[in-house]
Design a protein around this motif. Structure first.
Motif, PDB file in Angstrom:
ATOM      1  N   TYR A  75      36.222  36.635  37.256  1.00  0.00           N
ATOM      2  CA  TYR A  75      37.520  36.209  36.738  1.00  0.00           C
ATOM      3  C   TYR A  75      38.421  35.783  37.885  1.00  0.00           C
ATOM      4  O   TYR A  75      38.082  35.960  39.057  1.00  0.00           O
ATOM      5  CB  TYR A  75      38.187  37.324  35.922  1.00  0.00           C
ATOM      6  N   ARG A  76      39.560  35.226  37.532  1.00  0.00           N
ATOM      7  CA  ARG A  76      40.600  34.871  38.494  1.00  0.00           C
ATOM      8  C   ARG A  76      41.739  35.865  38.309  1.00  0.00           C
ATOM      9  O   ARG A  76      42.049  36.246  37.187  1.00  0.00           O
ATOM     10  CB  ARG A  76      41.143  33.461  38.236  1.00  0.00           C
ATOM     11  N   ALA A  77      42.377  36.250  39.404  1.00  0.00           N
ATOM     12  CA  ALA A  77      43.515  37.157  39.326  1.00  0.00           C
ATOM     13  C   ALA A  77      44.686  36.563  40.088  1.00  0.00           C
ATOM     14  O   ALA A  77      44.517  35.788  41.032  1.00  0.00           O
ATOM     15  CB  ALA A  77      43.150  38.524  39.901  1.00  0.00           C
ATOM     16  N   CYS A  78      45.875  36.941  39.652  1.00  0.00           N
ATOM     17  CA  CYS A  78      47.099  36.554  40.342  1.00  0.00           C
ATOM     18  C   CYS A  78      47.940  37.801  40.560  1.00  0.00           C
ATOM     19  O   CYS A  78      48.251  38.519  39.600  1.00  0.00           O
ATOM     20  CB  CYS A  78      47.893  35.535  39.525  1.00  0.00           C
ATOM     21  N   ARG A  79      48.255  38.080  41.818  1.00  0.00           N
ATOM     22  CA  ARG A  79      49.206  39.149  42.147  1.00  0.00           C
ATOM     23  C   ARG A  79      50.565  38.474  42.226  1.00  0.00           C
ATOM     24  O   ARG A  79      50.796  37.594  43.063  1.00  0.00           O
ATOM     25  CB  ARG A  79      48.833  39.827  43.468  1.00  0.00           C
ATOM     26  N   HIS A  80      51.452  38.872  41.321  1.00  0.00           N
ATOM     27  CA  HIS A  80      52.764  38.234  41.195  1.00  0.00           C
ATOM     28  C   HIS A  80      53.719  38.829  42.228  1.00  0.00           C
ATOM     29  O   HIS A  80      54.644  39.562  41.913  1.00  0.00           O
ATOM     30  CB  HIS A  80      53.292  38.385  39.768  1.00  0.00           C
ATOM     31  N   SER A  81      53.464  38.465  43.474  1.00  0.00           N
ATOM     32  CA  SER A  81      54.319  38.873  44.589  1.00  0.00           C
ATOM     33  C   SER A  81      55.024  37.622  45.079  1.00  0.00           C
ATOM     34  O   SER A  81      54.868  36.543  44.500  1.00  0.00           O
ATOM     35  CB  SER A  81      53.462  39.510  45.686  1.00  0.00           C
ATOM     36  N   GLU A  82      55.753  37.738  46.145  1.00  0.00           N
ATOM     37  CA  GLU A  82      56.418  36.566  46.707  1.00  0.00           C
ATOM     38  C   GLU A  82      55.886  36.310  48.108  1.00  0.00           C
ATOM     39  O   GLU A  82      56.196  37.069  49.018  1.00  0.00           O
ATOM     40  CB  GLU A  82      57.934  36.808  46.722  1.00  0.00           C
ATOM     41  N   PRO A  83      55.042  35.350  48.357  1.00  0.00           N
ATOM     42  CA  PRO A  83      54.516  34.387  47.376  1.00  0.00           C
ATOM     43  C   PRO A  83      53.385  35.015  46.560  1.00  0.00           C
ATOM     44  O   PRO A  83      52.811  36.033  46.964  1.00  0.00           O
ATOM     45  CB  PRO A  83      53.985  33.264  48.268  1.00  0.00           C
ATOM     46  N   PRO A  84      53.038  34.413  45.416  1.00  0.00           N
ATOM     47  CA  PRO A  84      51.924  34.930  44.626  1.00  0.00           C
ATOM     48  C   PRO A  84      50.603  34.810  45.403  1.00  0.00           C
ATOM     49  O   PRO A  84      50.444  33.917  46.232  1.00  0.00           O
ATOM     50  CB  PRO A  84      51.897  34.050  43.373  1.00  0.00           C
ATOM     51  N   VAL A  85      49.693  35.737  45.126  1.00  0.00           N
ATOM     52  CA  VAL A  85      48.374  35.725  45.774  1.00  0.00           C
ATOM     53  C   VAL A  85      47.330  35.518  44.687  1.00  0.00           C
ATOM     54  O   VAL A  85      47.257  36.293  43.727  1.00  0.00           O
ATOM     55  CB  VAL A  85      48.108  37.034  46.539  1.00  0.00           C
ATOM     56  N   PHE A  86      46.513  34.479  44.850  1.00  0.00           N
ATOM     57  CA  PHE A  86      45.461  34.149  43.886  1.00  0.00           C
ATOM     58  C   PHE A  86      44.115  34.547  44.466  1.00  0.00           C
ATOM     59  O   PHE A  86      43.845  34.314  45.651  1.00  0.00           O
ATOM     60  CB  PHE A  86      45.476  32.648  43.573  1.00  0.00           C
ATOM     61  N   THR A  87      43.270  35.139  43.635  1.00  0.00           N
ATOM     62  CA  THR A  87      41.925  35.522  44.064  1.00  0.00           C
ATOM     63  C   THR A  87      40.920  35.203  42.972  1.00  0.00           C
ATOM     64  O   THR A  87      41.269  35.126  41.794  1.00  0.00           O
ATOM     65  CB  THR A  87      41.834  37.038  44.378  1.00  0.00           C
ATOM     66  N   VAL A  88      39.686  34.991  43.396  1.00  0.00           N
ATOM     67  CA  VAL A  88      38.557  34.990  42.466  1.00  0.00           C
ATOM     68  C   VAL A  88      37.849  36.316  42.692  1.00  0.00           C
ATOM     69  O   VAL A  88      37.733  36.785  43.829  1.00  0.00           O
ATOM     70  CB  VAL A  88      37.606  33.784  42.657  1.00  0.00           C
ATOM     71  N   ARG A  89      37.407  36.921  41.602  1.00  0.00           N
ATOM     72  CA  ARG A  89      36.861  38.274  41.690  1.00  0.00           C
ATOM     73  C   ARG A  89      35.540  38.373  40.943  1.00  0.00           C
ATOM     74  O   ARG A  89      35.327  37.687  39.959  1.00  0.00           O
ATOM     75  CB  ARG A  89      37.858  39.280  41.114  1.00  0.00           C
ATOM     76  N   SER A  90      34.688  39.250  41.454  1.00  0.00           N
ATOM     77  CA  SER A  90      33.427  39.538  40.777  1.00  0.00           C
ATOM     78  C   SER A  90      33.165  41.025  40.870  1.00  0.00           C
ATOM     79  O   SER A  90      33.482  41.667  41.874  1.00  0.00           O
ATOM     80  CB  SER A  90      32.267  38.744  41.390  1.00  0.00           C
ATOM     81  N   SER A  91      32.617  41.557  39.793  1.00  0.00           N
ATOM     82  CA  SER A  91      32.274  42.975  39.726  1.00  0.00           C
ATOM     83  C   SER A  91      30.901  43.108  39.093  1.00  0.00           C
ATOM     84  O   SER A  91      30.548  42.344  38.200  1.00  0.00           O
ATOM     85  CB  SER A  91      33.268  43.754  38.845  1.00  0.00           C
ATOM     86  N   ILE A  92      30.164  44.104  39.546  1.00  0.00           N
ATOM     87  CA  ILE A  92      28.910  44.468  38.891  1.00  0.00           C
ATOM     88  C   ILE A  92      29.113  45.841  38.274  1.00  0.00           C
ATOM     89  O   ILE A  92      29.560  46.784  38.945  1.00  0.00           O
ATOM     90  CB  ILE A  92      27.723  44.460  39.868  1.00  0.00           C
ATOM     91  N   TRP A  93      28.824  45.921  36.997  1.00  0.00           N
ATOM     92  CA  TRP A  93      28.948  47.157  36.227  1.00  0.00           C
ATOM     93  C   TRP A  93      27.561  47.605  35.793  1.00  0.00           C
ATOM     94  O   TRP A  93      26.731  46.769  35.420  1.00  0.00           O
ATOM     95  CB  TRP A  93      29.807  46.928  34.988  1.00  0.00           C
ATOM     96  N   GLN A  94      27.324  48.916  35.820  1.00  0.00           N
ATOM     97  CA  GLN A  94      26.072  49.471  35.312  1.00  0.00           C
ATOM     98  C   GLN A  94      26.384  50.584  34.328  1.00  0.00           C
ATOM     99  O   GLN A  94      27.383  51.301  34.486  1.00  0.00           O
ATOM    100  CB  GLN A  94      25.191  50.002  36.437  1.00  0.00           C
ATOM    101  N   GLN A  95      25.516  50.714  33.351  1.00  0.00           N
ATOM    102  CA  GLN A  95      25.703  51.738  32.329  1.00  0.00           C
ATOM    103  C   GLN A  95      24.733  52.886  32.573  1.00  0.00           C
ATOM    104  O   GLN A  95      23.523  52.677  32.697  1.00  0.00           O
ATOM    105  CB  GLN A  95      25.458  51.135  30.945  1.00  0.00           C
ATOM    106  N   TRP A  96      25.282  54.085  32.684  1.00  0.00           N
ATOM    107  CA  TRP A  96      24.490  55.313  32.815  1.00  0.00           C
ATOM    108  C   TRP A  96      24.935  56.271  31.737  1.00  0.00           C
ATOM    109  O   TRP A  96      26.129  56.568  31.624  1.00  0.00           O
ATOM    110  CB  TRP A  96      24.714  55.989  34.179  1.00  0.00           C
ATOM    111  N   GLU A  97      23.978  56.748  30.952  1.00  0.00           N
ATOM    112  CA  GLU A  97      24.258  57.718  29.884  1.00  0.00           C
ATOM    113  C   GLU A  97      25.425  57.263  29.009  1.00  0.00           C
ATOM    114  O   GLU A  97      26.318  58.038  28.687  1.00  0.00           O
ATOM    115  CB  GLU A  97      24.527  59.102  30.489  1.00  0.00           C
ATOM    116  N   GLY A  98      25.436  55.984  28.670  1.00  0.00           N
ATOM    117  CA  GLY A  98      26.438  55.425  27.775  1.00  0.00           C
ATOM    118  C   GLY A  98      27.765  55.083  28.416  1.00  0.00           C
ATOM    119  O   GLY A  98      28.662  54.558  27.755  1.00  0.00           O
TER     120      GLY A  98
END
Length: 122
Positions: free
Chosen positions: A83-106
């Motif tokens: 996803y893309r994120a925006c930190r609404h600071s002055e000035p704003p900071v834009f990032t592209v982000r990636s996460s890996i999620w794993q499921q353990w025991e539900g």
């Protein structure tokens, strides 16, 4: 297996919760991050679960929003979320982000995250 749309909504809720100051400073972060979690931060540093939790507890509250969520199942219990994120600071900071999620025991937990500074979305 839930539909792609249901998974996208589920992971979007998880990721957006991690952008909220109240969650970032709570025990919920420890539950959402797996043992062995690490992050390649937008600073270029590699951070452990313990380092991330400490930095989140110390940060000043800031408003962040996220858009353009995509979820790709890499295996039945492993998902890549981008996803893309925006930190609404002055000035704003834009990032592209990636996460890996794993499921353990539900329970889904984040095992990896990367944030890369980007330009404003067009």
């Amino acid at each position: 297996m839930p539909s792609e749309n249901v998974l996208t909504i589920y992971f979007q809720e998880l990721e957006e919760s991690l952008l909220q100051s109240g969650v970032r400073k709570s025990e919920r972060v420890s539950q959402l991050l797996a043992e062995g979690f690490f992050e390649f931060g937008s600073s270029g540093r590699t951070l452990s679960k313990e380092q991330i939790i400490a930095s989140l507890h110390a940060e000043s509250p800031v408003n962040c929003t996220a858009t353009e969520f995509k979820v790709q199942l890499l295996a039945p219990q492993t998902a890549l979320v981008t996803y893309r994120a925006c930190r609404h600071s002055e000035p704003p900071v834009f990032t592209v982000r990636s996460s890996i999620w794993q499921q353990w025991e539900g329970l889904w937990q984040m095992v990896f995250h990367q944030g890369t500074i980007s330009t404003a979305p067009t």
